[in-house]
Design a protein around this motif. Structure first.
Motif, PDB file in Angstrom:
ATOM      1  N   ALA A  69       0.824  -1.214   0.000  1.00 30.47           N
ATOM      2  CA  ALA A  69       0.000   0.000   0.000  1.00 30.47           C
ATOM      3  C   ALA A  69       0.856   1.260   0.000  1.00 30.47           C
ATOM      4  O   ALA A  69       0.321   2.366   0.025  1.00 30.47           O
ATOM      5  CB  ALA A  69      -0.922   0.002   1.218  1.00 30.47           C
ATOM      6  N   GLY A  70       2.161   1.113  -0.053  1.00 32.02           N
ATOM      7  CA  GLY A  70       3.080   2.249   0.016  1.00 32.02           C
ATOM      8  C   GLY A  70       2.838   3.323  -1.033  1.00 32.02           C
ATOM      9  O   GLY A  70       2.761   4.507  -0.696  1.00 32.02           O
ATOM     10  N   PRO A  71       2.717   2.970  -2.325  1.00 26.85           N
ATOM     11  CA  PRO A  71       2.493   4.018  -3.330  1.00 26.85           C
ATOM     12  C   PRO A  71       1.208   4.813  -3.094  1.00 26.85           C
ATOM     13  O   PRO A  71       1.212   6.038  -3.187  1.00 26.85           O
ATOM     14  CB  PRO A  71       2.430   3.237  -4.646  1.00 26.85           C
ATOM     15  N   ALA A  72       0.125   4.143  -2.768  1.00 25.85           N
ATOM     16  CA  ALA A  72      -1.141   4.842  -2.508  1.00 25.85           C
ATOM     17  C   ALA A  72      -1.018   5.709  -1.261  1.00 25.85           C
ATOM     18  O   ALA A  72      -1.561   6.819  -1.206  1.00 25.85           O
ATOM     19  CB  ALA A  72      -2.275   3.842  -2.349  1.00 25.85           C
ATOM     20  N   TRP A  73      -0.304   5.212  -0.262  1.00 21.89           N
ATOM     21  CA  TRP A  73      -0.089   5.956   0.981  1.00 21.89           C
ATOM     22  C   TRP A  73       0.686   7.240   0.685  1.00 21.89           C
ATOM     23  O   TRP A  73       0.325   8.321   1.168  1.00 21.89           O
ATOM     24  CB  TRP A  73       0.653   5.047   1.953  1.00 21.89           C
ATOM     25  N   LEU A  74       1.735   7.161  -0.125  1.00 23.56           N
ATOM     26  CA  LEU A  74       2.506   8.355  -0.478  1.00 23.56           C
ATOM     27  C   LEU A  74       1.654   9.335  -1.290  1.00 23.56           C
ATOM     28  O   LEU A  74       1.725  10.550  -1.066  1.00 23.56           O
ATOM     29  CB  LEU A  74       3.755   7.973  -1.272  1.00 23.56           C
ATOM     30  N   ARG A  75       0.842   8.817  -2.222  1.00 24.67           N
ATOM     31  CA  ARG A  75      -0.036   9.691  -3.003  1.00 24.67           C
ATOM     32  C   ARG A  75      -1.020  10.421  -2.103  1.00 24.67           C
ATOM     33  O   ARG A  75      -1.298  11.602  -2.297  1.00 24.67           O
ATOM     34  CB  ARG A  75      -0.802   8.889  -4.059  1.00 24.67           C
ATOM     35  N   ARG A  76      -1.547   9.700  -1.108  1.00 21.83           N
ATOM     36  CA  ARG A  76      -2.518  10.327  -0.201  1.00 21.83           C
ATOM     37  C   ARG A  76      -1.865  11.476   0.567  1.00 21.83           C
ATOM     38  O   ARG A  76      -2.450  12.550   0.710  1.00 21.83           O
ATOM     39  CB  ARG A  76      -3.074   9.311   0.782  1.00 21.83           C
ATOM     40  N   ILE A  77      -0.657  11.271   1.041  1.00 21.21           N
ATOM     41  CA  ILE A  77       0.055  12.331   1.761  1.00 21.21           C
ATOM     42  C   ILE A  77       0.301  13.512   0.834  1.00 21.21           C
ATOM     43  O   ILE A  77       0.080  14.668   1.197  1.00 21.21           O
ATOM     44  CB  ILE A  77       1.377  11.799   2.357  1.00 21.21           C
ATOM     45  N   LEU A  78       0.752  13.232  -0.393  1.00 22.44           N
ATOM     46  CA  LEU A  78       1.040  14.290  -1.357  1.00 22.44           C
ATOM     47  C   LEU A  78      -0.216  15.078  -1.710  1.00 22.44           C
ATOM     48  O   LEU A  78      -0.203  16.314  -1.715  1.00 22.44           O
ATOM     49  CB  LEU A  78       1.660  13.701  -2.631  1.00 22.44           C
ATOM     50  N   VAL A  79      -1.295  14.388  -1.983  1.00 26.40           N
ATOM     51  CA  VAL A  79      -2.549  15.053  -2.351  1.00 26.40           C
ATOM     52  C   VAL A  79      -3.047  15.918  -1.195  1.00 26.40           C
ATOM     53  O   VAL A  79      -3.488  17.053  -1.392  1.00 26.40           O
ATOM     54  CB  VAL A  79      -3.610  14.023  -2.786  1.00 26.40           C
ATOM     55  N   SER A  80      -2.950  15.415   0.006  1.00 25.82           N
ATOM     56  CA  SER A  80      -3.384  16.182   1.176  1.00 25.82           C
ATOM     57  C   SER A  80      -2.575  17.477   1.309  1.00 25.82           C
ATOM     58  O   SER A  80      -3.135  18.559   1.517  1.00 25.82           O
ATOM     59  CB  SER A  80      -3.240  15.324   2.428  1.00 25.82           C
ATOM     60  N   ARG A  81      -1.265  17.362   1.174  1.00 23.84           N
ATOM     61  CA  ARG A  81      -0.407  18.548   1.259  1.00 23.84           C
ATOM     62  C   ARG A  81      -0.684  19.508   0.092  1.00 23.84           C
ATOM     63  O   ARG A  81      -0.699  20.719   0.269  1.00 23.84           O
ATOM     64  CB  ARG A  81       1.061  18.159   1.270  1.00 23.84           C
ATOM     65  N   ALA A  82      -0.901  18.970  -1.106  1.00 21.36           N
ATOM     66  CA  ALA A  82      -1.163  19.822  -2.276  1.00 21.36           C
ATOM     67  C   ALA A  82      -2.467  20.580  -2.116  1.00 21.36           C
ATOM     68  O   ALA A  82      -2.545  21.768  -2.469  1.00 21.36           O
ATOM     69  CB  ALA A  82      -1.196  18.968  -3.547  1.00 21.36           C
ATOM     70  N   MET A  83      -3.491  19.926  -1.598  1.00 21.32           N
ATOM     71  CA  MET A  83      -4.776  20.610  -1.409  1.00 21.32           C
ATOM     72  C   MET A  83      -4.626  21.748  -0.405  1.00 21.32           C
ATOM     73  O   MET A  83      -5.199  22.819  -0.599  1.00 21.32           O
ATOM     74  CB  MET A  83      -5.851  19.612  -1.004  1.00 21.32           C
ATOM     75  N   GLY A  84      -3.853  21.544   0.642  1.00 24.08           N
ATOM     76  CA  GLY A  84      -3.591  22.624   1.588  1.00 24.08           C
ATOM     77  C   GLY A  84      -2.859  23.787   0.934  1.00 24.08           C
ATOM     78  O   GLY A  84      -3.195  24.957   1.146  1.00 24.08           O
ATOM     79  N   LEU A  85      -1.868  23.461   0.102  1.00 21.56           N
ATOM     80  CA  LEU A  85      -1.123  24.490  -0.612  1.00 21.56           C
ATOM     81  C   LEU A  85      -2.026  25.253  -1.568  1.00 21.56           C
ATOM     82  O   LEU A  85      -1.962  26.486  -1.651  1.00 21.56           O
ATOM     83  CB  LEU A  85       0.050  23.857  -1.379  1.00 21.56           C
TER      84      LEU A  85
END
Length: 183
Positions: A69-85
């Motif tokens: 689940a590592g790739p999806a987990w990293l995408r989720r973190i990235l998307v969350s940070r991008a939405m905040g930005l």
């Protein structure tokens, strides 16, 4: 004995593949950078976003139980940070206009080569969308993820993703950012 089942007494947690964080980063870093560039439309911010994502992931790597689940987990973190930005950027844009601080900084020279005006117009139209609509559109049509993967990355229901995609498409069509055969 015939017909006797042998029970595996290995605890469930012991069967999970351990996470090799370095290998995960090596495999996914290019894809994360590509996704970040499509979400924030700025190369430098994208690199900063990936760096912050990987720092967050490193700190929380012990919480990931399944290496698959590592790739999806990293995408989720990235998307969350991008939405905040993207939310912060939109607020700053409004503040800039209210205070009449002038136009936003000009794009870098590498972003200005010939033949990209249509792409830039599309990028401008995409940046006007609310963060969740822009994210859903980028993940679906620029990254090629399916609805379930997008829902997982955005941490929302599949139906919510469909609504965000529909609204994004309607707004982009109304802004003439999409022409010809549209998704």
């Amino acid at each position: 004995m015939k017909g006797t089942a042998i029970m595996d007494e290995t605890p469930l947690g012991a069967r999970v593949t351990p996470l090799d964080f370095d290998a995960l980063v090596e495999r996914e870093q290019a894809a994360l950078l590509r996704l970040a560039r499509r979400l924030v439309w700025d190369g430098e911010e994208a690199r900063d976003l990936v760096q912050a994502t990987l720092a967050d992931a490193y700190e929380k790597r012990h919480t990931l139980r399944d290496a698959g689940a590592g790739p999806a987990w990293l995408r989720r973190i990235l998307v969350s940070r991008a939405m905040g930005l993207l939310r912060r950027r939109r607020v700053w844009s409004v503040v800039r206009e209210v205070l009449d601080l002038g136009p936003a900084p000009q794009p870098s020279p590498e972003e200005s080569f010939a033949g990209v005006e249509r792409w830039r117009a599309f990028g401008r139209a995409l940046r006007t969308l609310p963060a969740q609509q822009a994210t859903a559109f980028s993940l679906r049509y620029l990254e090629g993820l399916d609805l379930d993967a997008i829902a997982d990355a955005m941490n929302v229901a599949r139906g919510t993703v469909r609504i965000h995609l529909y609204r994004a498409l309607q707004k982009l069509k109304a802004a003439d950012a999409l022409q010809g055969d549209t998704p």
